[in-house]
Design a protein around this motif. Structure first.
Motif, PDB file in Angstrom:
ATOM      1  N   ILE A  17     -14.744  32.225 -13.694  1.00 54.35           N
ATOM      2  CA  ILE A  17     -13.935  31.118 -14.307  1.00 54.35           C
ATOM      3  C   ILE A  17     -13.734  30.240 -12.948  1.00 54.35           C
ATOM      4  N   PHE A  18     -13.353  30.760 -11.934  1.00 54.39           N
ATOM      5  CA  PHE A  18     -13.169  29.924 -10.803  1.00 54.39           C
ATOM      6  C   PHE A  18     -14.511  29.230 -10.127  1.00 54.39           C
ATOM      7  N   ALA A  19     -15.572  30.187 -10.130  1.00 56.38           N
ATOM      8  CA  ALA A  19     -16.658  29.460  -9.682  1.00 56.38           C
ATOM      9  C   ALA A  19     -17.241  28.475 -10.524  1.00 56.38           C
ATOM     10  N   GLY A  20     -17.176  28.955 -11.963  1.00 54.76           N
ATOM     11  CA  GLY A  20     -17.634  28.028 -12.862  1.00 54.76           C
ATOM     12  C   GLY A  20     -17.056  26.443 -12.890  1.00 54.76           C
ATOM     13  N   ALA A  21     -15.629  26.534 -12.832  1.00 51.80           N
ATOM     14  CA  ALA A  21     -14.787  25.461 -12.845  1.00 51.80           C
ATOM     15  C   ALA A  21     -15.116  24.784 -11.561  1.00 51.80           C
ATOM     16  N   ALA A  22     -15.364  25.230 -10.554  1.00 54.60           N
ATOM     17  CA  ALA A  22     -15.662  24.644  -8.897  1.00 54.60           C
ATOM     18  C   ALA A  22     -16.902  23.837  -8.964  1.00 54.60           C
ATOM     19  N   ALA A  23     -18.003  24.663  -9.828  1.00 48.01           N
ATOM     20  CA  ALA A  23     -19.438  24.318  -9.852  1.00 48.01           C
ATOM     21  C   ALA A  23     -19.435  22.939 -10.568  1.00 48.01           C
ATOM     22  N   ALA A  24     -18.666  22.970 -11.617  1.00 52.36           N
ATOM     23  CA  ALA A  24     -18.697  22.035 -12.389  1.00 52.36           C
ATOM     24  C   ALA A  24     -17.974  20.339 -11.989  1.00 52.36           C
ATOM     25  N   MET A  25     -16.995  20.873 -11.339  1.00 49.58           N
ATOM     26  CA  MET A  25     -16.418  19.649 -10.500  1.00 49.58           C
ATOM     27  C   MET A  25     -17.074  19.042  -9.535  1.00 49.58           C
ATOM     28  N   ILE A  26     -17.691  19.947  -8.681  1.00 50.41           N
ATOM     29  CA  ILE A  26     -18.693  19.800  -7.619  1.00 50.41           C
ATOM     30  C   ILE A  26     -19.838  18.897  -8.341  1.00 50.41           C
ATOM     31  N   GLY A  27     -20.159  19.373  -9.648  1.00 48.37           N
ATOM     32  CA  GLY A  27     -21.315  18.531 -10.062  1.00 48.37           C
ATOM     33  C   GLY A  27     -20.867  17.198 -10.498  1.00 48.37           C
ATOM     34  N   MET A  28     -19.931  16.812 -10.932  1.00 45.45           N
ATOM     35  CA  MET A  28     -19.246  15.658 -11.298  1.00 45.45           C
ATOM     36  C   MET A  28     -19.246  14.925  -9.954  1.00 45.45           C
ATOM     37  N   LEU A  29     -18.803  15.284  -8.824  1.00 45.27           N
ATOM     38  CA  LEU A  29     -18.609  14.812  -7.776  1.00 45.27           C
ATOM     39  C   LEU A  29     -19.957  14.365  -7.234  1.00 45.27           C
ATOM     40  N   TYR A  30     -21.257  15.037  -7.235  1.00 45.82           N
ATOM     41  CA  TYR A  30     -22.570  14.835  -7.050  1.00 45.82           C
ATOM     42  C   TYR A  30     -22.986  13.556  -7.702  1.00 45.82           C
ATOM     43  N   ALA A  31     -22.632  13.747  -9.268  1.00 41.41           N
ATOM     44  CA  ALA A  31     -23.016  12.853 -10.165  1.00 41.41           C
ATOM     45  C   ALA A  31     -22.262  11.427 -10.160  1.00 41.41           C
ATOM     46  N   ASP A  32     -21.588  11.243  -8.960  1.00 45.50           N
ATOM     47  CA  ASP A  32     -20.618  10.073  -8.996  1.00 45.50           C
ATOM     48  C   ASP A  32     -19.864   9.669 -10.434  1.00 45.50           C
ATOM     49  N   ILE A  33     -19.428  10.928 -10.916  1.00 50.06           N
ATOM     50  CA  ILE A  33     -18.683  10.586 -12.249  1.00 50.06           C
ATOM     51  C   ILE A  33     -17.139  10.402 -11.949  1.00 50.06           C
TER      52      ILE A  33
END
Length: 295
Positions: A17-33
């Motif tokens: 859960i923690f790693a999944g949420a963190a990965a999703a948030m970091i992905g949004m950061l990289y996508a400049d969303i």
């Protein structure tokens, strides 16, 4: 519930859960969303899973029951997440006033590197302010609502006086924005930290094994909430426990809480939100009046 499911929840709930949420948030950061509303929604999804798992595999059955605190904690949750967002926004604007020549944050690093720097600076600042809050009376009065909880579960991770929440986050945030840290990177870390803090206070029977000595999860943080105040002056780390190791405040309490009570010795401490909002000032006023009379 089968033993295999219990095993999975105990050993894989935090990593997944923690790693999944963190990965999703970091992905949004990289996508400049934009941070809002996507990152908060991801955090909310992770926290909801923690709340559901508590019902399946609680650390303590009696902590599943309402202790006249659910409504209060819900208000704390809404208010304090808003306060952190507001504080970060204001400090980001203040940071814009500093000349570019004074900006020292390494924005040329990859985003993941910038995120690590933000996490370290904020975590050290939060550790320092947290520890001070246990030693300076006026800060302790503001911090006491957090420790007044008589059970630990996912939602009281945000049971904090809003002024104390701003004070806790303020120094680290101000430093970062003075350095020129991108607001999106800071906001992403706060989203990640929000999921972690729900785990840190969760009434969930889970474990990180030896990593409990590095990351401030429930196994070690529950001891910090003991009603015996003298025993609770350990494990101040919000995310990392490195600072506790370095500064002599770490205690490996895994498996030692047993039936010990959490909360405050003051049995008359308010359980409603407004009561907890004004109590720090009433207590400080009474102590100040007493000291003046004594003098």
């Amino acid at each position: 519930m089968s033993n295999s499911l219990r095993f999975i929840i105990r050993w894989f709930s935090y990593p997944l859960i923690f790693a999944g949420a963190a990965a999703a948030m970091i992905g949004m950061l990289y996508a400049d969303i934009p941070y809002w509303p996507t990152t908060p929604l991801i955090a909310a999804g992770g926290i909801l899973l923690i709340a559901l798992l508590e019902r399946l595999q609680p650390f303590r059955e009696d902590w599943l029951e309402d202790h006249q605190d659910t409504r209060t904690d819900l208000i704390h949750l809404i208010v304090n997440l808003s306060v952190i967002q507001f504080t970060a926004t204001i400090l980001a604007q203040l940071g814009d006033w500093f000349p570019d020549a004074l900006s020292t944050f390494p924005t040329t690093l990859p985003l993941w590197g910038q995120l690590i720097i933000v996490a370290i600076i904020l975590d050290l600042s939060l550790y320092g302010m947290h520890r001070l809050s246990h030693h300076l009376p006026w800060l302790w009065h503001l911090h006491a609502p957090h420790h007044s909880a008589e059970r630990l579960y996912w939602m009281n991770s945000e049971r904090r006086h809003p002024l104390h929440a701003a004070i806790m986050a303020g120094p680290g945030l101000l430093l970062l924005f003075m350095m020129g840290a991108p607001a999106a990177v800071v906001a992403t870390w706060f989203g990640i930290l929000t999921v972690h803090l729900a785990f840190q206070h969760a009434n969930l029977d889970y474990s990180l094994g030896w990593l409990r000595k590095v990351i401030g999860v429930a196994e070690t943080h529950r001891w910090h909430h003991k009603r015996d105040f003298e025993d609770a002056q350990v494990n101040f780390g919000e995310f990392l426990l490195i600072w506790d190791h370095l500064l002599g405040s770490f205690y490996d309490s895994a498996g030692k809480l047993a039936s010990a009570e959490v909360g405050l010795r003051d049995e008359q401490y308010p359980t409603d939100y407004l009561g907890q909002l004004v109590e720090p000032f009433i207590t400080s006023g009474k102590q100040g009046l007493a000291s003046r009379k004594a003098g």
